[in-house]
Design a protein around this motif. Structure first.
Motif, PDB file in Angstrom:
ATOM      1  N   GLY A  89     -10.893  -8.541  11.961  1.00 50.61           N
ATOM      2  CA  GLY A  89     -11.908  -8.642  13.005  1.00 50.61           C
ATOM      3  C   GLY A  89     -11.702  -7.763  14.221  1.00 50.61           C
ATOM      4  N   ASP A  90     -10.775  -6.805  14.184  1.00 49.87           N
ATOM      5  CA  ASP A  90     -10.530  -5.909  15.321  1.00 49.87           C
ATOM      6  C   ASP A  90     -10.457  -4.476  14.784  1.00 49.87           C
ATOM      7  N   ARG A  91     -11.549  -3.746  14.910  1.00 50.81           N
ATOM      8  CA  ARG A  91     -11.608  -2.393  14.340  1.00 50.81           C
ATOM      9  C   ARG A  91     -10.661  -1.438  15.067  1.00 50.81           C
ATOM     10  N   ASN A  92     -10.561  -1.573  16.371  1.00 55.39           N
ATOM     11  CA  ASN A  92      -9.666  -0.690  17.127  1.00 55.39           C
ATOM     12  C   ASN A  92      -8.217  -0.891  16.705  1.00 55.39           C
ATOM     13  N   PHE A  93      -7.835  -2.123  16.483  1.00 54.94           N
ATOM     14  CA  PHE A  93      -6.469  -2.420  16.048  1.00 54.94           C
ATOM     15  C   PHE A  93      -6.195  -1.793  14.681  1.00 54.94           C
ATOM     16  N   LEU A  94      -7.129  -1.949  13.747  1.00 54.98           N
ATOM     17  CA  LEU A  94      -6.938  -1.384  12.414  1.00 54.98           C
ATOM     18  C   LEU A  94      -6.907   0.143  12.454  1.00 54.98           C
ATOM     19  N   GLU A  95      -7.737   0.736  13.289  1.00 57.56           N
ATOM     20  CA  GLU A  95      -7.765   2.188  13.405  1.00 57.56           C
ATOM     21  C   GLU A  95      -6.445   2.722  13.965  1.00 57.56           C
ATOM     22  N   GLN A  96      -5.942   2.055  14.992  1.00 51.54           N
ATOM     23  CA  GLN A  96      -4.682   2.487  15.591  1.00 51.54           C
ATOM     24  C   GLN A  96      -3.519   2.297  14.615  1.00 51.54           C
ATOM     25  N   LEU A  97      -3.549   1.200  13.884  1.00 56.55           N
ATOM     26  CA  LEU A  97      -2.486   0.936  12.917  1.00 56.55           C
ATOM     27  C   LEU A  97      -2.500   1.968  11.786  1.00 56.55           C
ATOM     28  N   SER A  98      -3.681   2.347  11.346  1.00 53.05           N
ATOM     29  CA  SER A  98      -3.765   3.364  10.290  1.00 53.05           C
ATOM     30  C   SER A  98      -3.247   4.714  10.773  1.00 53.05           C
ATOM     31  N   GLN A  99      -3.438   5.029  12.059  1.00 52.66           N
ATOM     32  CA  GLN A  99      -2.903   6.277  12.604  1.00 52.66           C
ATOM     33  C   GLN A  99      -1.389   6.228  12.724  1.00 52.66           C
ATOM     34  N   ASP A 100      -0.855   5.073  13.153  1.00 56.60           N
ATOM     35  CA  ASP A 100       0.596   4.953  13.331  1.00 56.60           C
ATOM     36  C   ASP A 100       1.347   5.053  12.005  1.00 56.60           C
ATOM     37  N   PHE A 101       0.733   4.579  10.930  1.00 55.08           N
ATOM     38  CA  PHE A 101       1.409   4.583   9.636  1.00 55.08           C
ATOM     39  C   PHE A 101       0.864   5.658   8.696  1.00 55.08           C
ATOM     40  N   ASN A 102       0.074   6.581   9.222  1.00 57.79           N
ATOM     41  CA  ASN A 102      -0.453   7.693   8.417  1.00 57.79           C
ATOM     42  C   ASN A 102      -1.202   7.199   7.180  1.00 57.79           C
ATOM     43  N   ILE A 103      -2.076   6.240   7.390  1.00 60.13           N
ATOM     44  CA  ILE A 103      -2.889   5.699   6.301  1.00 60.13           C
ATOM     45  C   ILE A 103      -4.194   6.488   6.221  1.00 60.13           C
ATOM     46  N   HIS A 104      -4.490   7.006   5.064  1.00 62.62           N
ATOM     47  CA  HIS A 104      -5.690   7.810   4.882  1.00 62.62           C
ATOM     48  C   HIS A 104      -6.939   6.932   4.982  1.00 62.62           C
ATOM     49  N   ARG A 105      -8.038   7.568   5.380  1.00 67.95           N
ATOM     50  CA  ARG A 105      -9.292   6.814   5.545  1.00 67.95           C
ATOM     51  C   ARG A 105      -9.764   6.222   4.220  1.00 67.95           C
ATOM     52  N   LEU A 106      -9.531   6.926   3.127  1.00 71.77           N
ATOM     53  CA  LEU A 106      -9.917   6.378   1.827  1.00 71.77           C
ATOM     54  C   LEU A 106      -9.085   5.140   1.488  1.00 71.77           C
ATOM     55  N   GLU A 107      -7.802   5.164   1.833  1.00 71.31           N
ATOM     56  CA  GLU A 107      -6.956   3.987   1.612  1.00 71.31           C
ATOM     57  C   GLU A 107      -7.404   2.829   2.498  1.00 71.31           C
ATOM     58  N   MET A 108      -7.731   3.125   3.741  1.00 70.77           N
ATOM     59  CA  MET A 108      -8.196   2.060   4.639  1.00 70.77           C
ATOM     60  C   MET A 108      -9.541   1.507   4.182  1.00 70.77           C
ATOM     61  N   ASP A 109     -10.331   2.365   3.590  1.00 68.89           N
ATOM     62  CA  ASP A 109     -11.605   1.905   3.042  1.00 68.89           C
ATOM     63  C   ASP A 109     -11.374   0.903   1.913  1.00 68.89           C
ATOM     64  N   ASP A 110     -10.358   1.158   1.077  1.00 66.14           N
ATOM     65  CA  ASP A 110     -10.019   0.207   0.014  1.00 66.14           C
ATOM     66  C   ASP A 110      -9.450  -1.085   0.575  1.00 66.14           C
ATOM     67  N   VAL A 111      -8.782  -1.017   1.719  1.00 59.88           N
ATOM     68  CA  VAL A 111      -8.197  -2.212   2.330  1.00 59.88           C
ATOM     69  C   VAL A 111      -9.291  -3.158   2.824  1.00 59.88           C
ATOM     70  N   VAL A 112     -10.268  -2.630   3.548  1.00 60.40           N
ATOM     71  CA  VAL A 112     -11.274  -3.498   4.185  1.00 60.40           C
ATOM     72  C   VAL A 112     -12.387  -3.876   3.229  1.00 60.40           C
ATOM     73  N   ASN A 113     -12.637  -3.077   2.185  1.00 62.01           N
ATOM     74  CA  ASN A 113     -13.586  -3.477   1.143  1.00 62.01           C
ATOM     75  C   ASN A 113     -12.815  -4.297   0.117  1.00 62.01           C
ATOM     76  N   THR A 114     -12.844  -5.607   0.311  1.00 64.69           N
ATOM     77  CA  THR A 114     -11.849  -6.474  -0.321  1.00 64.69           C
ATOM     78  C   THR A 114     -12.189  -6.897  -1.735  1.00 64.69           C
ATOM     79  N   TYR A 115     -12.825  -6.026  -2.496  1.00 66.36           N
ATOM     80  CA  TYR A 115     -12.747  -6.237  -3.930  1.00 66.36           C
ATOM     81  C   TYR A 115     -12.421  -4.921  -4.593  1.00 66.36           C
ATOM     82  N   GLN A 116     -11.128  -4.674  -4.704  1.00 72.12           N
ATOM     83  CA  GLN A 116     -10.590  -3.535  -5.424  1.00 72.12           C
ATOM     84  C   GLN A 116      -9.726  -4.061  -6.556  1.00 72.12           C
TER      85      GLN A 116
END
Length: 394
Positions: A89-116
């Motif tokens: 429920g906090d987009r800014n937090f998730l965005e900052q966390l993905s930058q800190d851990f070098n998480i690609h946008r495609l990977e983050m897309d799989d994280v938040v779209n919760t049926y993979q």
């Protein structure tokens, strides 16, 4: 069979339908990797738990921002860090966390779209793993409860493991307790061993669910053999859908673990792969149980159809016997209901062939006794032929 299973048969045997979750898809032509922008507005606010540990010490911090995570990592740079995030429920937090851990946008897309589907992807920075634990609604009883699946996304790095999940349900409580109590090798090993412990816990959670489902199928078989209920067909179909639900997840889990074992990399050591082979064996055992229960479910449908057919045959047999008993009785009362006169009303002449019993003193009683004797003889004859079984429950 235990007492609890007998108690389950006394109450209505109604099965809840298992509904498969539909994945949220982006519109055709949309750019790939929308990332955290796909987070729903009503998503739960994230709860963050940071466990920093080594072989001797462990510190647990509950945070809510990406800065809290970085503070814990900077405070203990030589320790292993397990960062758990529950809620998106906090987009800014998730965005900052993905930058800190070098998480690609495609990977983050799989994280938040919760049926993979369960899978594993390797990059230079981390290993991206998705697993699907199963949750049973605690407000419903036993195997009749609503069963839903969830998604746990894991990022395994050199000295950290980052886990994401949409629901705030602790699927890894047993792992955290082992870590907190320093049991086994979990603190002495690297983050790859912690990843194994989480994957093994998720896979092993299927065993008690399948055991309950197996007991449920045993009780259902007893009910079908005894007397099919109104909801018997729904119960069989509900069990079949649940097994399809389990098989779809476990098939991908097995393929994911197989890929982890076969893929050479720097994130999972060979010593940890030996433990992963044990988890892989568990997935094979679960698949065997699912296939066995699917065969049982198919046989339950045959039992249901046979039971319904036998019950219908029993009903038709009873109705046929009753009709057969009343055929001679109907003939007798119909014969005496033709109202032929014993004398000619014009000449007064007696007609001896027209039912002399009409004026007999005990004619009515005699006819009733004759009908009773006929009925008793018929029932005895049917019993000797085996067409009537007085000891049958039906």
């Amino acid at each position: 069979m235990d007492t609890s299973s007998h108690e389950n048969t006394k109450r209505p045997f109604r099965y809840r339908k298992v509904r498969f979750r539909r994945s949220r898809k982006t519109s055709p032509g949309a750019p790939p990797g929308a990332g955290v922008s796909n987070v729903e507005q009503d998503a739960l606010k994230p709860i963050v738990r940071i466990c920093s540990y080594d072989a001797e010490n462990m510190d647990v911090v509950n945070g809510s921002t990406a800065e809290d995570v970085q503070l814990a990592r900077n405070k203990y740079p030589d320790r292993i860090h397990w960062i758990e995030v529950q809620g998106f429920g906090d987009r800014n937090f998730l965005e900052q966390l993905s930058q800190d851990f070098n998480i690609h946008r495609l990977e983050m897309d799989d994280v938040v779209n919760t049926y993979q589907r369960p899978k594993v992807e390797e990059t230079d920075e981390h290993l991206f793993i998705i697993s699907r634990p199963v949750n049973v609604d605690p407000d419903t009883e036993g195997s009749e409860g609503d069963t839903t699946d969830d998604q746990v996304s894991m990022f395994l790095g050199k000295n950290y493991i980052l886990t994401f999940q949409e629901k705030q349900i602790n699927y890894t409580t047993a792992v955290f307790e082992r870590l907190n109590q320093n049991k086994g090798f979990i603190r002495k090993s690297g983050p790859d061993y912690l990843t194994y412990a989480i994957l093994d816990t998720i896979v092993d959670s299927y065993f008690p669910l399948l055991e309950k489902l197996g007991n449920y199928l045993d009780d259902l078989e007893d009910k079908l053999l005894e007397a099919p209920e109104v909801y018997s067909l729904q119960n069989i179909q509900g069990s079949k859908r649940k097994l399809i639900f389990f098989r779809r997840i476990m098939w991908s889990e097995r393929e994911k673990l197989n890929e982890l074992l076969r893929t050479p990399g720097v994130f999972i050591k060979d010593t940890t792969k030996r433990y992963l082979r044990d988890t892989y064996d568990h997935t094979i055992q679960i698949m065997d149980m699912i296939d066995s229960y699917r065969e049982i479910t198919a046989s339950l449908m045959d039992i249901y159809l046979s039971s319904v057919s036998n019950r219908m045959n029993s009903i038709m047999k009873v109705l046929t016997i009753i009709s057969t008993i009343f055929i001679p009785l109907t003939f007798i009362v119909g014969l005496y209901g033709m109202n032929f006169a014993f004398t000619d009303p014009e000449s007064g002449k007696e007609l001896p062939l027209n039912m002399p019993e009409l004026h007999a003193q005990y004619g009515y009683v005699i006819v009733c006794l004759v009908m009773v004797v006929i009925t008793i003889l018929q029932i005895y004859l049917f019993y000797r032929k085996g067409w009537i079984d007085f000891k049958s429950k039906n």
